[in-house]
Design a protein around this motif. Structure first.
Motif, PDB file in Angstrom:
ATOM      1  N   ILE A 260       0.873  -1.179   0.000  1.00 26.05           N
ATOM      2  CA  ILE A 260       0.000   0.000   0.000  1.00 26.05           C
ATOM      3  C   ILE A 260       0.909   1.228   0.000  1.00 26.05           C
ATOM      4  N   PHE A 261       0.697   2.089  -0.993  1.00 30.68           N
ATOM      5  CA  PHE A 261       1.554   3.247  -1.168  1.00 30.68           C
ATOM      6  C   PHE A 261       0.745   4.536  -1.090  1.00 30.68           C
ATOM      7  N   CYS A 262       1.462   5.661  -0.979  1.00 30.25           N
ATOM      8  CA  CYS A 262       0.833   6.966  -0.863  1.00 30.25           C
ATOM      9  C   CYS A 262       1.309   7.865  -1.999  1.00 30.25           C
ATOM     10  N   ARG A 263       0.354   8.538  -2.668  1.00 28.82           N
ATOM     11  CA  ARG A 263       0.684   9.444  -3.772  1.00 28.82           C
ATOM     12  C   ARG A 263       0.662  10.916  -3.349  1.00 28.82           C
ATOM     13  N   ASN A 264       0.511  11.188  -2.047  1.00 28.22           N
ATOM     14  CA  ASN A 264       0.504  12.564  -1.570  1.00 28.22           C
ATOM     15  C   ASN A 264       1.873  13.185  -1.855  1.00 28.22           C
TER      16      ASN A 264
ATOM     17  N   VAL B 183       7.277  11.928   1.551  1.00 30.11           N
ATOM     18  CA  VAL B 183       8.559  11.699   0.885  1.00 30.11           C
ATOM     19  C   VAL B 183       8.946  10.232   0.802  1.00 30.11           C
ATOM     20  N   THR B 184       8.331   9.373   1.600  1.00 32.47           N
ATOM     21  CA  THR B 184       8.679   7.956   1.555  1.00 32.47           C
ATOM     22  C   THR B 184       7.882   7.208   0.499  1.00 32.47           C
ATOM     23  N   GLY B 185       6.682   7.689   0.201  1.00 31.98           N
ATOM     24  CA  GLY B 185       5.816   6.980  -0.739  1.00 31.98           C
ATOM     25  C   GLY B 185       5.070   5.829  -0.095  1.00 31.98           C
ATOM     26  N   LEU B 186       5.313   5.590   1.182  1.00 29.64           N
ATOM     27  CA  LEU B 186       4.649   4.488   1.888  1.00 29.64           C
ATOM     28  C   LEU B 186       3.405   4.995   2.599  1.00 29.64           C
TER      29      LEU B 186
ATOM     30  N   PRO C 248       1.516  12.711   5.885  1.00 29.57           N
ATOM     31  CA  PRO C 248       1.490  14.137   6.192  1.00 29.57           C
ATOM     32  C   PRO C 248       0.117  14.626   6.640  1.00 29.57           C
ATOM     33  N   LEU C 249      -0.916  13.854   6.396  1.00 31.20           N
ATOM     34  CA  LEU C 249      -2.269  14.244   6.803  1.00 31.20           C
ATOM     35  C   LEU C 249      -2.575  13.855   8.244  1.00 31.20           C
ATOM     36  N   ALA C 250      -1.995  12.756   8.704  1.00 30.85           N
ATOM     37  CA  ALA C 250      -2.335  12.229  10.025  1.00 30.85           C
ATOM     38  C   ALA C 250      -1.179  12.266  11.008  1.00 30.85           C
TER      39      ALA C 250
END
Length: 99
Positions: free
Chosen positions: A26-30, A34-37, A44-46
């Motif tokens: 599961i990855f993050c596109r925000n 900076v980690t992408g995880l 950065p939201l939570a």
């Protein structure tokens, strides 16, 4: 004040538009992650203690205090602008009365 745990629960288990689930994880596109995880510590939201250094036209923004300083600097002229807008709208109202 935000509650990091409640925000993480909602975006992780209910809905997060930045989440990308693929076979390998599961990855993050925000763009501020900076980690992408997709993890609580790198969200950065939570995570109210999370910080990202950003480059904007050669100026690097690092922390919350600097951001507040810049906001305060740009808001210095806001009261003058409001006063000018009020004066203009009052003058416009007087023009309509005299017409």
């Amino acid at each position: 004040m935000q509650n990091d745990e409640a925000i993480w629960h909602d975006i992780r288990y209910i809905h997060c538009c930045y989440m990308a689930k693929i076979e390998t994880g599961i990855f993050c596109r925000n763009p501020y992650n900076v980690t992408g995880l997709c993890s609580r510590s790198s969200c950065p939201l939570a995570n109210s203690r999370y910080a990202t250094i950003r480059d904007h036209d050669g100026v690097f923004y690092l922390n919350y205090e600097k951001a507040l300083e810049l906001i305060d600097k740009h808001l210095l002229y806001w009261p003058e602008m409001l006063q000018h807008m009020n004066t203009c709208s009052q003058n416009k109202g007087e023009d309509n009365v005299n017409a």
